[in-house]
Design an enzyme around this catalytic site. Structure first.
Site, PDB file in Angstrom:
ATOM      1  CB  ILE A 154       7.425  -2.774  -7.510  1.00  0.00           C
ATOM      2  CG1 ILE A 154       8.726  -2.050  -7.145  1.00  0.00           C
ATOM      3  CG2 ILE A 154       6.416  -2.771  -6.361  1.00  0.00           C
ATOM      4  CD1 ILE A 154       9.428  -2.557  -5.913  1.00  0.00           C
ATOM      5  NE  ARG A 205      -3.050  -2.329  -2.933  1.00  0.00           N
ATOM      6  CZ  ARG A 205      -3.421  -3.599  -3.100  1.00  0.00           C
ATOM      7  NH1 ARG A 205      -4.460  -3.891  -3.855  1.00  0.00           N
ATOM      8  NH2 ARG A 205      -2.776  -4.567  -2.518  1.00  0.00           N
ATOM      9  CB  CYS A 245      -3.314   1.376  -9.901  1.00  0.00           C
ATOM     10  SG  CYS A 245      -3.482   3.150  -9.738  1.00  0.00           S
ATOM     11  CE  LYS A 255      -1.887   8.011  -4.907  1.00  0.00           C
ATOM     12  NZ  LYS A 255      -2.119   6.617  -4.537  1.00  0.00           N
ATOM     13  CG  ASN A 256       0.789   6.730  -2.128  1.00  0.00           C
ATOM     14  OD1 ASN A 256      -0.413   6.772  -2.412  1.00  0.00           O
ATOM     15  ND2 ASN A 256       1.713   6.354  -2.991  1.00  0.00           N
ATOM     16  NE  ARG A 278      -1.425  -2.848  -6.138  1.00  0.00           N
ATOM     17  CZ  ARG A 278      -1.713  -1.531  -6.109  1.00  0.00           C
ATOM     18  NH1 ARG A 278      -2.672  -1.053  -6.879  1.00  0.00           N
ATOM     19  NH2 ARG A 278      -1.084  -0.716  -5.282  1.00  0.00           N
ATOM     20  N   PRO A 279      -1.671  -9.149  -3.884  1.00  0.00           N
ATOM     21  CG  PRO A 279      -0.125 -10.804  -3.335  1.00  0.00           C
ATOM     22  CD  PRO A 279      -0.429  -9.757  -4.356  1.00  0.00           C
ATOM     23  CB  ILE A 280      -3.853  -8.144   1.393  1.00  0.00           C
ATOM     24  CG1 ILE A 280      -5.000  -9.135   1.566  1.00  0.00           C
ATOM     25  CG2 ILE A 280      -4.262  -7.039   0.431  1.00  0.00           C
ATOM     26  CD1 ILE A 280      -6.191  -8.535   2.320  1.00  0.00           C
ATOM     27  CG  ASP A 281       0.982 -12.491   0.910  1.00  0.00           C
ATOM     28  OD1 ASP A 281       0.778 -11.590   0.072  1.00  0.00           O
ATOM     29  OD2 ASP A 281       2.121 -12.914   1.174  1.00  0.00           O
ATOM     30  CD  GLN A 282       4.429 -10.977   3.412  1.00  0.00           C
ATOM     31  OE1 GLN A 282       5.189 -10.763   4.370  1.00  0.00           O
ATOM     32  NE2 GLN A 282       4.184 -12.189   2.958  1.00  0.00           N
ATOM     33  NE  ARG A 309      -7.607   5.957  -7.263  1.00  0.00           N
ATOM     34  CZ  ARG A 309      -6.748   4.934  -7.235  1.00  0.00           C
ATOM     35  NH1 ARG A 309      -6.508   4.241  -8.317  1.00  0.00           N
ATOM     36  NH2 ARG A 309      -6.114   4.616  -6.123  1.00  0.00           N
ATOM     37  CG  ASP A 365       4.076   4.871  -7.027  1.00  0.00           C
ATOM     38  OD1 ASP A 365       3.795   5.161  -5.855  1.00  0.00           O
ATOM     39  OD2 ASP A 365       3.812   3.760  -7.535  1.00  0.00           O
TER      40      ASP A 365
HETATM   41  C1  EPZ Z   1       1.678   1.513  -2.147  1.00  0.00           C
HETATM   42  O1  EPZ Z   1       0.895   0.444  -2.656  1.00  0.00           O
HETATM   43  C2  EPZ Z   1       1.277   2.721  -2.959  1.00  0.00           C
HETATM   44  N1  EPZ Z   1      -0.153   2.966  -2.777  1.00  0.00           N
HETATM   45  C3  EPZ Z   1       1.568   2.469  -4.439  1.00  0.00           C
HETATM   46  O2  EPZ Z   1       1.302   3.694  -5.110  1.00  0.00           O
HETATM   47  C4  EPZ Z   1       3.055   2.150  -4.613  1.00  0.00           C
HETATM   48  O3  EPZ Z   1       3.272   1.783  -5.956  1.00  0.00           O
HETATM   49  C5  EPZ Z   1       3.453   0.990  -3.697  1.00  0.00           C
HETATM   50  O4  EPZ Z   1       3.087   1.280  -2.337  1.00  0.00           O
HETATM   51  C6  EPZ Z   1       4.947   0.718  -3.745  1.00  0.00           C
HETATM   52  O5  EPZ Z   1       5.641   1.880  -3.384  1.00  0.00           O
HETATM   53  C7  EPZ Z   1      -0.543   3.581  -1.637  1.00  0.00           C
HETATM   54  O6  EPZ Z   1       0.265   3.891  -0.783  1.00  0.00           O
HETATM   55  C8  EPZ Z   1      -2.026   3.844  -1.501  1.00  0.00           C
HETATM   56  P1  EPZ Z   1       3.161  -2.653  -1.667  1.00  0.00           P
HETATM   57  P2  EPZ Z   1       0.854  -0.962  -1.863  1.00  0.00           P
HETATM   58  O7  EPZ Z   1       2.391  -3.322  -0.588  1.00  0.00           O
HETATM   59  O8  EPZ Z   1       0.975  -0.699  -0.405  1.00  0.00           O
HETATM   60  C9  EPZ Z   1       3.343  -7.124  -3.225  1.00  0.00           C
HETATM   61  C10 EPZ Z   1       0.454   5.110  -6.725  1.00  0.00           C
HETATM   62  O9  EPZ Z   1       0.699   5.180  -7.954  1.00  0.00           O
HETATM   63  N2  EPZ Z   1       2.618  -7.466  -1.994  1.00  0.00           N
HETATM   64  O10 EPZ Z   1       4.432  -1.962  -1.340  1.00  0.00           O
HETATM   65  O11 EPZ Z   1      -0.277  -1.758  -2.363  1.00  0.00           O
HETATM   66  C11 EPZ Z   1       2.497  -6.317  -4.191  1.00  0.00           C
HETATM   67  O12 EPZ Z   1       1.717  -7.157  -5.001  1.00  0.00           O
HETATM   68  C12 EPZ Z   1       0.254   3.751  -6.106  1.00  0.00           C
HETATM   69  O13 EPZ Z   1       0.399   6.071  -5.926  1.00  0.00           O
HETATM   70  C13 EPZ Z   1       2.447  -8.811  -1.653  1.00  0.00           C
HETATM   71  O14 EPZ Z   1       2.895  -9.702  -2.377  1.00  0.00           O
HETATM   72  O15 EPZ Z   1       2.215  -1.586  -2.400  1.00  0.00           O
HETATM   73  C14 EPZ Z   1       3.546  -5.575  -4.980  1.00  0.00           C
HETATM   74  O16 EPZ Z   1       4.025  -6.427  -6.010  1.00  0.00           O
HETATM   75  C15 EPZ Z   1       0.304   2.624  -7.124  1.00  0.00           C
HETATM   76  N3  EPZ Z   1       1.772  -9.110  -0.516  1.00  0.00           N
HETATM   77  C16 EPZ Z   1       4.664  -5.343  -3.973  1.00  0.00           C
HETATM   78  O17 EPZ Z   1       4.439  -6.272  -2.906  1.00  0.00           O
HETATM   79  C17 EPZ Z   1       1.262  -8.133   0.313  1.00  0.00           C
HETATM   80  O18 EPZ Z   1       0.653  -8.489   1.349  1.00  0.00           O
HETATM   81  C18 EPZ Z   1       4.673  -3.940  -3.374  1.00  0.00           C
HETATM   82  O19 EPZ Z   1       3.379  -3.702  -2.852  1.00  0.00           O
HETATM   83  C19 EPZ Z   1       1.453  -6.779  -0.048  1.00  0.00           C
HETATM   84  C20 EPZ Z   1       2.137  -6.468  -1.195  1.00  0.00           C
END
Ligand code: EPZ
Length: 429
Positions: free
Chosen positions: A328, A93, A117, A22-23, A122-126, A398, A306
């Site tokens: 995480i 997402r 989810c 999926k991812n 879950r910010p997008i600042d990065q 999903r 996950d």
């Molecule tokens: C991906 O989410 C996956 N989703 C998630 O899978 C998975 O849990 C996650 O990666 C970690 O492996 C998809 O790929 C669609 P992150 P993503 O950016 O990209 C913080 C599932 O069950 N963060 O690695 O959103 C964030 O809040 C789903 O299949 C920031 O602070 O995850 C989190 O605490 C659930 N700023 C941590 O980093 C940012 O700009 C990891 O998030 C981005 C993230």
């Protein structure tokens, strides 16, 4: 409203075929719009998040052909729209990957803030940090993120925290940018490597995916390609845990064992027998309680977040006290209340859950709070005594292709039933 109804206690026996990841799929599908000729994608999982992704592409003017259940052809040459439809984008997402791809294709992108989810903040600042570092400007208004750039320039980007999404979005935004872009402290998940391989098969020049430093040398053109998506290691892990939880004997086919190492090592330590072959793993469970276990979720190659809810369901029946630390996400224990309804003994304090193993779980009416929480409830229902009804199964659908069908094929007693929703009941009063 649809529910899964499970009658627990059957040992799972037989073979389960794993679908595409999926991812990986939700990153590769948006990336396909960067090709100037059609792409054919194989092993695409038939799940709702992918359906939404393909609907977004069609809405934006791409030609999407379903060649068979798991093979899609995408021709993006007629895409003119640089804005993603709001309601669709906010339902998943991974819609935020259209930010990186549309920025690369048109120097402009407008996408709603992402959904997905509910796992805490879950910010997008990065993501935004990457787009800005590459030379673009962004604004967030009325729930939409808008990014514009005159000219993008290669640069060095250090992620303040390891993030899968931002690593992927940075690759998508940098792939055609003049010069060299270096991503440091990058995420290393298998789906990041899969996306890099997909882009390189289109003619990109990306090195180091799977390590914490990824180098992207911009290229002028990306051509259409024929690509097969990797198997889903989380889907595989979910069925491995289900086999263990029912004391079954299941061979999981179409896997890459290396991607399962963090999961296999934990299951072996708990006393589950695991036999690895080239593209399959055999799981042999047992009836007596497994060893208790401490787990801490970490970015790949650590134990995957996950898989955290699914292991919690298994540990509710282990012999002794287990501790799970979720490092995480802020709030990935929303399934705990539902497991308690089934007799689990779990206490949660912030990011730590303490699980006291119990003799048995009993079936109960429960609700899926998110995708993996729902998978945990299915695992609990399969091992519990009696019947379990799971509501809000749209979360599960999903991310898991035909989960009930795959489980029934190995002996689970699980069916999907339609029930009148609250509106229909109100109407009937
Ligand atoms: C991906 O989410 C996956 N989703 C998630 O899978 C998975 O849990 C996650 O990666 C970690 O492996 C998809 O790929 C669609 P992150 P993503 O950016 O990209 C913080 C599932 O069950 N963060 O690695 O959103 C964030 O809040 C789903 O299949 C920031 O602070 O995850 C989190 O605490 C659930 N700023 C941590 O980093 C940012 O700009 C990891 O998030 C981005 C993230």
């Amino acid at each position: 409203m649809e529910k899964f109804i499970i009658s627990g206690g059957n040992k799972l026996k037989g073979d389960i075929l794993i679908s595409g990841a999926k991812n990986a799929a939700v990153a590769i599908i948006p990336a396909a719009i960067l090709a100037d000729s059609p792409c054919i994608l194989e092993n695409v999982p038939n799940i709702n998040d992918v359906t939404v992704d393909l609907q977004i592409l069609s809405e934006m003017g791409a030609e999407v052909k379903v060649l068979n259940k798991n093979t899609i052809q995408i021709d993006a040459k007629h895409i003119r729209d640089t804005a993603v439809p709001y309601e669709m984008a906010r339902s998943i997402r991974a819609s935020y990957y259209f930010l990186g791809t549309l920025l690369t294709k048109f120097n402009h992108a407008k996408v709603s803030m992402p959904g997905g989810c509910a796992l805490g903040d879950r910010p997008i600042d990065q993501h935004l940090k990457c787009f800005k570092a590459l030379g673009s400007n962004y604004s967030i208004e009325h729930g939409m993120v808008e990014i514009t750039a005159d000219k993008l320039i290669g640069t060095q980007i250090y992620f303040d925290k390891i993030t899968v999404g931002a690593t992927i979005n940075a690759m998508l935004a940098a792939v055609k940018v003049d010069g060299l872009t270096i991503l440091e402290n990058a995420a290393k998940e298998p789906h990041i490597v899969d996306l890099a391989n997909f882009l390189n098969s289109m003619g990109a020049d990306i090195m180091g995916a799977g390590t914490d430093v990824i180098k992207i040398r911009g290229v002028k053109k990306l051509k259409g390609t024929h690509y097969t998506i990797i198997p889903d290691q989380i889907e595989a892990g979910t069925y491995m845990v289900a086999a263990a939880a029912t004391g079954g004997d299941v061979t999981i086919r179409n896997v890459i064992p290396k991607h399962l190492e963090p999961i296999s090592s934990k299951l072996s330590k708990m006393g589950v027998i695991i036999e690895e072959r080239d593209d399959s793993v055999r799981i042999v469970g047992k009836d007596e309680p497994y060893e208790r276990m401490n787990l801490k979720t970490m970015p790949h190659p650590g134990f995957p977040t996950d898989m955290q809810p699914q292991f919690a369901a298994l540990l509710t029946l282990a012999g002794g006290t287990s501790i799970i630390t979720e490092s995480i996400y802020e709030d990935r224990f929303r399934y705990v209340d539902e497991l308690r309804r089934m007799g689990a003994d779990i206490s949660v304090d912030g990011k730590v859950a303490v699980i006291e193993g119990v003799e048995k779980l009993t079936g109960a009416p429960v609700k899926a709070a998110d995708l993996r929480a729902g998978a945990a409830l299915i695992i609990a229902g399969l091992s519990a005594k009696g019947s379990t009804e799971i509501e809000d199964i749209y979360h599960i659908e999903r991310g898991y292709e035909n989960m009930a069908g795959k489980l029934r094929a190995v002996g689970a007693d699980i069916v999907k039933r339609k029930f009148p929703g609250p509106d229909a009941i109100r109407m009937a009063l």
